[in-house]
Scaffold this motif. Sequence first.
Motif, PDB file in Angstrom:
ATOM      1  N   LEU A   8     -15.954  -7.843   7.198  1.00 30.51           N
ATOM      2  CA  LEU A   8     -14.905  -8.358   8.339  1.00 30.51           C
ATOM      3  C   LEU A   8     -13.606  -7.947   7.769  1.00 30.51           C
ATOM      4  CD1 LEU A   8     -15.662 -12.080   9.307  1.00 30.51           C
ATOM      5  CD2 LEU A   8     -16.520  -9.707  10.751  1.00 30.51           C
ATOM      6  N   ASN A   9     -12.729  -7.420   8.901  1.00 32.91           N
ATOM      7  CA  ASN A   9     -11.268  -7.314   8.405  1.00 32.91           C
ATOM      8  C   ASN A   9     -10.360  -8.387   8.900  1.00 32.91           C
ATOM      9  OD1 ASN A   9     -10.145  -7.311  10.944  1.00 32.91           O
ATOM     10  ND2 ASN A   9     -10.883  -5.220  11.459  1.00 32.91           N
ATOM     11  N   CYS A  10      -9.165  -8.331   8.297  1.00 33.78           N
ATOM     12  CA  CYS A  10      -8.554  -9.703   8.103  1.00 33.78           C
ATOM     13  C   CYS A  10      -8.233 -10.389   9.480  1.00 33.78           C
ATOM     14  CB  CYS A  10      -7.562  -9.549   7.212  1.00 33.78           C
ATOM     15  SG  CYS A  10      -7.765  -9.556   5.572  1.00 33.78           S
ATOM     16  N   SER A  11      -8.346  -9.640  10.574  1.00 31.35           N
ATOM     17  CA  SER A  11      -8.110 -10.067  11.839  1.00 31.35           C
ATOM     18  C   SER A  11      -9.332 -10.763  12.816  1.00 31.35           C
ATOM     19  CB  SER A  11      -7.596  -9.068  12.754  1.00 31.35           C
ATOM     20  OG  SER A  11      -8.487  -8.067  13.238  1.00 31.35           O
ATOM     21  N   THR A  23     -17.316 -11.135   3.411  1.00 31.42           N
ATOM     22  CA  THR A  23     -16.520 -10.512   2.358  1.00 31.42           C
ATOM     23  C   THR A  23     -15.236  -9.736   3.016  1.00 31.42           C
ATOM     24  OG1 THR A  23     -18.320 -10.119   1.052  1.00 31.42           O
ATOM     25  CG2 THR A  23     -16.391  -8.781   0.727  1.00 31.42           C
ATOM     26  N   LEU A  24     -13.923 -10.106   2.361  1.00 34.13           N
ATOM     27  CA  LEU A  24     -12.895  -9.212   2.722  1.00 34.13           C
ATOM     28  C   LEU A  24     -12.228  -8.414   1.817  1.00 34.13           C
ATOM     29  CD1 LEU A  24     -10.907 -12.678   4.350  1.00 34.13           C
ATOM     30  CD2 LEU A  24     -12.303 -10.786   5.698  1.00 34.13           C
ATOM     31  N   ASN A  25     -12.057  -7.380   2.123  1.00 36.45           N
ATOM     32  CA  ASN A  25     -11.116  -6.344   1.192  1.00 36.45           C
ATOM     33  C   ASN A  25      -9.728  -6.244   1.407  1.00 36.45           C
ATOM     34  OD1 ASN A  25     -13.810  -4.258   0.561  1.00 36.45           O
ATOM     35  ND2 ASN A  25     -13.703  -5.944  -0.162  1.00 36.45           N
ATOM     36  N   ALA A  26      -8.683  -6.752   0.766  1.00 37.47           N
ATOM     37  CA  ALA A  26      -7.183  -6.937   1.249  1.00 37.47           C
ATOM     38  C   ALA A  26      -6.205  -7.128   0.115  1.00 37.47           C
ATOM     39  CB  ALA A  26      -7.391  -8.227   2.194  1.00 37.47           C
ATOM     40  N   TRP A  27      -5.140  -7.117   0.594  1.00 36.56           N
ATOM     41  CA  TRP A  27      -4.174  -7.533  -0.466  1.00 36.56           C
ATOM     42  C   TRP A  27      -3.740  -8.808  -0.303  1.00 36.56           C
ATOM     43  CZ3 TRP A  27      -4.921  -2.947   1.900  1.00 36.56           C
ATOM     44  CH2 TRP A  27      -4.807  -1.823   1.488  1.00 36.56           C
ATOM     45  N   ARG A  43      -4.224  -9.836   3.514  1.00 36.70           N
ATOM     46  CA  ARG A  43      -3.517  -8.918   4.394  1.00 36.70           C
ATOM     47  C   ARG A  43      -4.232  -7.611   4.481  1.00 36.70           C
ATOM     48  NH1 ARG A  43       1.175  -7.591   2.282  1.00 36.70           N
ATOM     49  NH2 ARG A  43      -0.065  -5.468   1.748  1.00 36.70           N
ATOM     50  N   ASP A  44      -4.706  -7.208   5.660  1.00 35.01           N
ATOM     51  CA  ASP A  44      -4.968  -5.620   5.704  1.00 35.01           C
ATOM     52  C   ASP A  44      -4.162  -5.165   7.010  1.00 35.01           C
ATOM     53  OD1 ASP A  44      -6.543  -6.394   7.919  1.00 35.01           O
ATOM     54  OD2 ASP A  44      -8.368  -6.291   6.867  1.00 35.01           O
ATOM     55  N   ARG A  45      -4.439  -3.885   7.207  1.00 32.69           N
ATOM     56  CA  ARG A  45      -3.904  -3.327   8.397  1.00 32.69           C
ATOM     57  C   ARG A  45      -4.079  -4.174   9.838  1.00 32.69           C
ATOM     58  NH1 ARG A  45      -6.501   2.281  10.689  1.00 32.69           N
ATOM     59  NH2 ARG A  45      -6.487   1.463  12.743  1.00 32.69           N
ATOM     60  N   TYR A  46      -5.096  -4.823   9.651  1.00 37.33           N
ATOM     61  CA  TYR A  46      -5.520  -5.479  11.068  1.00 37.33           C
ATOM     62  C   TYR A  46      -4.939  -6.781  11.382  1.00 37.33           C
ATOM     63  CZ  TYR A  46      -8.888  -1.558  10.347  1.00 37.33           C
ATOM     64  OH  TYR A  46      -9.225  -0.659  10.112  1.00 37.33           O
ATOM     65  N   GLY A  47      -4.651  -7.644  10.219  1.00 35.30           N
ATOM     66  CA  GLY A  47      -4.034  -8.836  10.436  1.00 35.30           C
ATOM     67  C   GLY A  47      -4.073  -9.647   8.970  1.00 35.30           C
ATOM     68  N   LEU A 136       5.054   1.079   3.641  1.00 33.05           N
ATOM     69  CA  LEU A 136       4.150   1.109   4.806  1.00 33.05           C
ATOM     70  C   LEU A 136       3.124   0.038   5.131  1.00 33.05           C
ATOM     71  CD1 LEU A 136       3.246   4.972   4.259  1.00 33.05           C
ATOM     72  CD2 LEU A 136       4.419   4.164   5.960  1.00 33.05           C
ATOM     73  N   ARG A 137       3.124  -0.719   3.796  1.00 36.80           N
ATOM     74  CA  ARG A 137       2.181  -2.141   4.079  1.00 36.80           C
ATOM     75  C   ARG A 137       2.988  -3.284   4.883  1.00 36.80           C
ATOM     76  NH1 ARG A 137       0.466  -3.256  -2.240  1.00 36.80           N
ATOM     77  NH2 ARG A 137      -0.441  -1.128  -2.313  1.00 36.80           N
ATOM     78  N   SER A 138       4.319  -2.890   5.257  1.00 38.04           N
ATOM     79  CA  SER A 138       4.788  -3.883   6.000  1.00 38.04           C
ATOM     80  C   SER A 138       4.511  -3.980   7.483  1.00 38.04           C
ATOM     81  CB  SER A 138       6.445  -3.747   6.013  1.00 38.04           C
ATOM     82  OG  SER A 138       6.829  -2.558   6.785  1.00 38.04           O
ATOM     83  N   SER A 139       4.423  -5.057   8.225  1.00 39.52           N
ATOM     84  CA  SER A 139       3.998  -5.306   9.596  1.00 39.52           C
ATOM     85  C   SER A 139       4.726  -4.524  10.425  1.00 39.52           C
ATOM     86  CB  SER A 139       3.722  -6.573   9.958  1.00 39.52           C
ATOM     87  OG  SER A 139       5.185  -7.424   9.880  1.00 39.52           O
ATOM     88  N   GLY A 140       6.072  -4.249  10.225  1.00 37.50           N
ATOM     89  CA  GLY A 140       6.794  -3.419  11.162  1.00 37.50           C
ATOM     90  C   GLY A 140       6.380  -1.987  10.997  1.00 37.50           C
TER      91      GLY A 140
END
Length: 587
Positions: A8-11, A23-27, A43-47, A136-140
Amino acid sequence: MNYPQRTLNCSQPRVVHLGQDHTLNAWVHRLRDHGNITFLTLRDRYGLMQAVIDDQSPQEVRLLTGELKMEYCVAVTGPIRRRPEGMVNPQMPTGEVELHVQQLVILSRCQNLPFVIDEENRSTEATRLQYRYLDLRSSGMQRRLILRDRVVRSVRSFLADEGFLEIETPTLIKSTPEGARDFLVPSRLQPGSFYALPQSPQIYKQLLMVGGLDRYYQIARCYRDEDPRGDRQPEFTQIDLEMSFVRRDDVLDLTERMMQRVFRDGLNVELELPFPRLSYHEAIDRYGTDKPDIRFGLPLLDLTATINQTAFQAFRDVVAAGGCVKALVLKKAGEQVTRKRIAEWEEVARKAGAKGLAWMRVQNHQFEGGVGKFFQESAAAMIRDLGLEEGDVLLMGADSWARVCRSMGMVRLEAAKSLELIEAGKFRFLWVVDFPLFEWNEESGQWEPAHHMFSMPKAEYIDTLEQNPGDVKGELYDLVCNGLELASGSIRIHDPDLQQRVFNIVGYPLERARERFGFLLDAFRYGPPPHGGIAPGLDRLVMIMSQQETIREVIAFPKNTQMASPMDGSPAPVDEAQLRELGIRFL
Ligand code: ASP
């Protein structure tokens, strides 16, 4: 490296996943260590998703958890479980659940960070650009690049529905002037010869029309070697398009519908069509600029005729000499218009070339303050004719039409900003049409194209172009949003003789024009269709939509204001050998 890959992704985790192993792959976005229990926000790109390591987690996981730091890249595996009562976070889409970590793999480590990824004012822009891959990792940044992608997809699908073909044009070209300096690329095979990077695909898109392709577009990179001023980038992106057999209004209509679709798809905002249209002359006369911000009213009023009924000799003299008087009425602004503010606005007016800024306010049915004493006799009539009320403040300037419009236009913007008349989150579009075709360049003592030299003069000026180029209006249009120029375009010349006449006026007599644009003039001798087009700036568009102040916020890897990249160090010297190969030596 063998590691557990995400399921799954983080969202995604929700109550439907309860009890399932995932399993999650994330920061590691956040890390809270309470001794026997550690909360990781991943955190990943999705949430964002919470993972928990506690005394029920395997011993080796607990040990490894001690090594974790912010921005480590990890794989965590374990069951999704409901968060305990009171720990639910309604702010997070995944806030009802958490992953109870049974397996932890550190995929990579992160050294001390130059800034905390998601902090509001995380760092200076220089540092953000140097570590852009972290920024670029920032949510903004992610939100804005996601919006940019959505905008591009919306444009592509809209234009495809309208029958446009996406066609690439070369980026190593013979120079196409668009009013800026070219970036040059030396040719190794023909020493002493150069390609230019396109300032825009202008000539090529016109040649595509000659080629019968009828409706073309391209998400085109453009390169202009300009001095660093304002919000510029040496390379930027345009939604470049061209159409055959169209009149001006066909291009405007298509562009409006494209904007409507983009705002709907990108922001869920419904734009009302058609956009208002103003001629260049009206725009300057009413707002003092060819890119008026119409999110607020405050038009420039013309008091030229009124001024002779007053005792204000300074202004009467200007009018007698052929000048104009322009005024702004700040409704009920009496209290807010302090002397300090007036001094600031006057400074703005002076910077724009005015000699000063006159002001007065309506009080007790009279004009008071500033130059009010010169208007006593005429007060009653003026208050009535202008519909003034108690507390209204009048700002006035007198000068030549062009200069007073410009300076009062700048004061208008400044006053709107300081009196907070601009509502955030509003998008107000308008078209400015009928621009002059030529501008006089004081420095070079020459006529220059106001847009570019391929634009069609309006029909009524064609016979007499050369008589007074300054009076000629062109089939030109600009799309303006919130006071920013978002697109420029024109109906083009497709007659080689007319094109040569325009070339002559802007300093390309036959010989020189043939050398530079011979291929275009030749093409126009083989049955070119009438055509026209436009090119909205993609960076600007996304900047406006995401309510940012600079296009650097919507470009993944922009240059800084000195046109350099603090990340890769470009521009940079090259090897001697490379230069030798190109036959280049510095003097
Ligand atoms: N090539 C023009 C520009 O870059 C746009 C156009 O006329 O279509 O501004």
